[in-house]
Structure formats: structure tokens, C-alpha cells
Design a protein around this motif. Structure first.
Motif, mmCIF file in Angstrom:
data_model
loop_
_atom_site.group_PDB
_atom_site.id
_atom_site.type_symbol
_atom_site.label_atom_id
_atom_site.label_comp_id
_atom_site.label_asym_id
_atom_site.label_seq_id
_atom_site.Cartn_x
_atom_site.Cartn_y
_atom_site.Cartn_z
ATOM 1 N N PRO A 218 2.160 -0.289 15.466
ATOM 2 C CA PRO A 218 1.048 -0.969 15.450
ATOM 3 C C PRO A 218 -0.128 -0.530 14.304
ATOM 4 O O PRO A 218 0.213 0.696 13.663
ATOM 5 N N ARG A 219 -0.709 -1.456 13.755
ATOM 6 C CA ARG A 219 -1.353 -1.219 12.549
ATOM 7 C C ARG A 219 -2.317 0.131 12.641
ATOM 8 O O ARG A 219 -2.903 0.656 11.731
ATOM 9 N N ASP A 220 -2.735 0.555 13.888
ATOM 10 C CA ASP A 220 -3.600 1.773 13.907
ATOM 11 C C ASP A 220 -2.942 2.997 14.279
ATOM 12 O O ASP A 220 -3.551 4.157 14.382
ATOM 13 N N SER A 221 -1.874 3.012 14.172
ATOM 14 C CA SER A 221 -0.780 4.006 14.387
ATOM 15 C C SER A 221 -0.924 4.969 13.047
ATOM 16 O O SER A 221 -1.310 4.677 12.040
ATOM 17 N N TRP A 222 -0.392 6.179 13.209
ATOM 18 C CA TRP A 222 -0.186 7.284 12.097
ATOM 19 C C TRP A 222 0.685 6.677 11.065
ATOM 20 O O TRP A 222 0.052 6.680 10.003
ATOM 21 N N HIS A 321 -0.959 -7.081 13.293
ATOM 22 C CA HIS A 321 -1.028 -6.175 14.548
ATOM 23 C C HIS A 321 0.194 -4.965 14.082
ATOM 24 O O HIS A 321 -0.291 -3.981 14.513
ATOM 25 N N ARG A 322 0.904 -5.403 13.284
ATOM 26 C CA ARG A 322 1.687 -4.411 12.922
ATOM 27 C C ARG A 322 2.559 -4.700 11.444
ATOM 28 O O ARG A 322 2.272 -5.816 10.800
ATOM 29 N N ARG A 323 3.280 -3.870 10.969
ATOM 30 C CA ARG A 323 3.864 -4.031 9.474
ATOM 31 C C ARG A 323 4.629 -5.277 9.621
ATOM 32 O O ARG A 323 4.711 -6.144 8.616
ATOM 33 N N GLY A 324 5.413 -5.618 10.654
ATOM 34 C CA GLY A 324 6.153 -6.816 10.798
ATOM 35 C C GLY A 324 5.545 -8.054 10.949
ATOM 36 O O GLY A 324 6.218 -9.202 10.731
ATOM 37 N N SER A 325 3.971 -8.065 10.964
ATOM 38 C CA SER A 325 3.283 -9.373 11.018
ATOM 39 C C SER A 325 3.367 -9.905 9.783
ATOM 40 O O SER A 325 3.089 -11.194 9.709
ATOM 41 N N ALA A 326 3.792 -9.297 8.418
ATOM 42 C CA ALA A 326 3.916 -10.052 7.251
ATOM 43 C C ALA A 326 5.213 -10.739 7.002
ATOM 44 O O ALA A 326 5.525 -11.348 6.113
#
Length: 352
Positions: A218-222, A321-326
């Protein structure tokens, strides 16, 4: 009157169309292109994705071919067009959105042809809207051929002489390597280049990123914050080899220009004949006249694509939402979330 209008029939728009149709939610897609896949066709001739086919497909329709192989741009253009035809999506092409506003509980979408009305609006026009070129580029002589990477097609489109590619992303890397085969080539980057292999063993690096959970962080994770702060790596070894051999000469950040000279952050200068500005894009939502959906910098305000304005959504944003969103496959997951949100809202019955 439409239940849902989707602005953009690229990968994000098609992904949300798939999920809305699966949930029996009516919609129409609006796109300014002459046909679906035009954006991919307009990119440079040698463009090859660094994501393999397994991670470059939209929901419900795999890409044909080696799942660990890498598709070229024309393959992706054909795939997107075939995707829309396969699922019989209602698409209105050659339709430019000029203005969007809200009246009570309805969105009004003014285009070059007519005005549409909808209870839900999905902006899936993507992050690549207006090419960014620094202001100091105006100080360069007209003897220097300048173009943005979105305008570059192949080496034949350049003037004679050397070339400077400004920007150390994957597009800049591919273009610099291609140009270095026929002319003296410089590459200006603002931070240290990091390289990742396209494959480890017989599997794509993205297979490993997926299995280790990095792709879905998730985008807000470390993990996500660490990746975002360090910037995207260069996938593959071609640029690394070109730099080692001297075919591509690396320069520091470009900070100024005058005449035919480019100045770099380390104080050095280079006389150039051609410049490719691989400097990315900036968002342009000047046509969006709905309060509360953009921050003071003009960026969308949202949580997983859901904005504070009821019925208005964004899809296809980097790190939505996450790296894979791209990735094409990642946008499918974001699309499913928004489609289900729309369905839930439509099922809410207000007591009389």
C-alpha cells in the motif's frame, strides 16, 4: 442522462468499464482519440514495455504470447482496441471534454460535440497530460532541435550532431541507448541511477516483486515510502552497458541553458545540437470546475480514487493505491474497487 460517464478510454477507462459491465452498471466511455490505442501508437517506434505480458493485461483477457516476454507498443495498441471490441463497450471517440461541472446531484460534461449528464463521473484520463519542459529551455538557440520524449519517434527525426537526453526514467534510458548507436549521446540525470534486471532466472523481476509483496505494498506502507523516495529504477542492463562502454556519457542535473550550451549542476557545460526532454508530464485539470476535488497544487484529492465529492472518482493515477497501480494489471484492481463503490452507492435507497 447516463448513470456513469468515464472520461478516457485508455487502460484505466477500459478496466473500469469491464468491472462496471460485470456488475450490470450502465456507462459510456468518452475519448478524444480517433481509435482506441492511439496513445500507444503515438509513442516512439522502439518502445518496449519493461513489464512482461503477465503484468500488462487488463482483467478478463490475457495477452497472447510468452507471459514472461515483453510486449511492444503496437502490440499494446492492438490489445486495447481488441479488448474494447471483445466486451462490446459503448465508446464515443473523437470526443474532447472541454468542461465539467456539477449541478445539484448531476455532473455536466461539455464536449466538442454535445453535453452529457451523469450521476457518477470517472476521470480516467491518466497522469500523462501536459508534457513538462523547464522554462530555461526557451533560452536555447533555434539552431538546437528540441522535443519532448512524447514527440520523439526515431533517430531519423533529429538533426545531425550530438544529442542530450534529459531525464533518467525508463523512457529516457531506452531513447538514450537507441540514439547512442548512431551519434554522440549524453544523458542528464538528477539522482543516482539504480538498475534492476528484467529477469532473474527465467522469471520476470515483476514476478519476484509480486511474490515478495513489494508490488502490492500500500502507498502509505514503509516499503512504499522507501520506494517512492528513491525513485523508480531502470529496468534492464542496456543503459548500464552503454554507460560503461562510453556509448552514453552521463551528466548531472540540467540547470540552465543559453545559446547552444547546456549547464549542469556540477558546473560543466556541453554544446548540443539536439535535446530530448524526457522530463515527464504535469497534470492539467483546468477543465474540471468541481470544487473540493483538487488541492492547491491542482492534484486530485482522493482515497483509493474516491473523492470528497459524491459520485466523482479518479482512476489510473501513479501510486493511486500501491506500486502496482502504475501497471495495467494493477489498474484493474483499482478499477474493481471503484466499480464496487459505485454499485454500493446505487443500491442505497433513501427512505421516503
Amino acid at each position: 442522462m447516463y448513470k456513469t460517464v468515464i472520461i478516457g478510454a485508455g487502460q484505466a477507462g477500459l478496466a473500469i468499464a469491464y468491472h462496471l459491465k460485470r456488475l450490470d452498471q450502465p456507462f459510456i466511455l468518452l475519448d478524444r482519440g480517433e481509435e482506441i490505442g492511439d496513445t500507444w501508437k503515438s509513442r516512439y517506434d522502439s518502445l518496449t514495455l519493461f513489464t512482461p505480458r503477465r503484468y500488462s493485461a487488463l482483467p478478463g483477457l490475457p495477452l497472447k504470447g510468452d507471459p514472461h516476454g515483453f510486449p511492444a507498443k503496437n502490440e499494446m495498441a492492438f490489445y486495447l482496441k481488441h479488448y474494447a471490441e471483445q466486451f462490446h463497450f459503448p465508446v464515443q471517440l473523437q470526443t474532447e471534454v472541454e468542461s465539467v461541472w456539477k449541478e445539484r446531484d448531476r455532473f455536466r460534461i461539455q464536449t466538442n460535440g454535445q453535453t452529457y449528464e451523469a450521476s457518477s463521473l470517472i476521470i480516467a484520463s491518466g497522469p500523462f497530460q501536459t508534457p513538462f519542459i523547464p522554462n530555461f529551455a526557451q533560452k536555447l538557440s533555434t539552431d538546437v532541435l528540441q522535443m519532448h520524449s512524447s514527440q520523439y519517434k526515431n533517430p531519423a527525426g533529429l538533426s545531425e550532431g550530438n544529442v542530450l537526453v534529459v531525464g533518467g526514467g525508463n523512457s529516457g534510458a531506452q531513447i538514450a541507448v537507441e540514439l547512442s548507436k548512431t551519434r554522440k549521446t549524453y544523458l542528464s540525470v538528477s539522482q543516482k541511477l539504480r538498475f534492476l534486471p528484467l529477469k532473474i532466472g527465467k522469471r520476470s523481476i515483476f514476478w519476484w516483486l509480486d511474490k515478495t509483496g513489494i508490488l502490492n505494498a500500500p502507498r502509505d506502507s514503509w516499503v512504499a515510502r522507501k520506494i517512492r523516495s528513491s525513485g523508480d529504477p531502470i529496468f534492464g542492463s542496456e543503459l548500464k552497458h552503454a554507460l560503461t562502454s562510453g556509448a552514453v556519457m552521463q551528466k548531472s542535473r540540467t540547470i540552465g541553458a543559453r545559446g547552444t550550451a547546456i549547464q549542469f549542476q556540477d558546473g560543466s557545460t556541453v554544446e548540443v545540437q539536439n535535446i530530448i526532454w524526457s522530463t515527464g508530464f504535469v497534470s492539467d485539470y483546468a477543465w474540471l470546475k468541481v470544487k473540493g476535488v483538487l488541492d492547491d497544487k491542482g492534484h486530485p484529492v482522493h482515497q483509493r480514487g474516491v473523492t470528497p465529492v459524491k459520485g466523482l472518482y479518479f482512476l489510473g493515477l501513479p501510486w493511486q493505491h500501491r506500486r502496482g497501480s502504475a501497471l495495467l494489471q494493477g489498474v484493474g484492481e483499482d478499477a474493481r474497487y471503484i466499480a464496487e463503490h459505485i454499485q454500493e452507492c446505487n443500491e442505497i435507497v433513501i427512505p421516503s
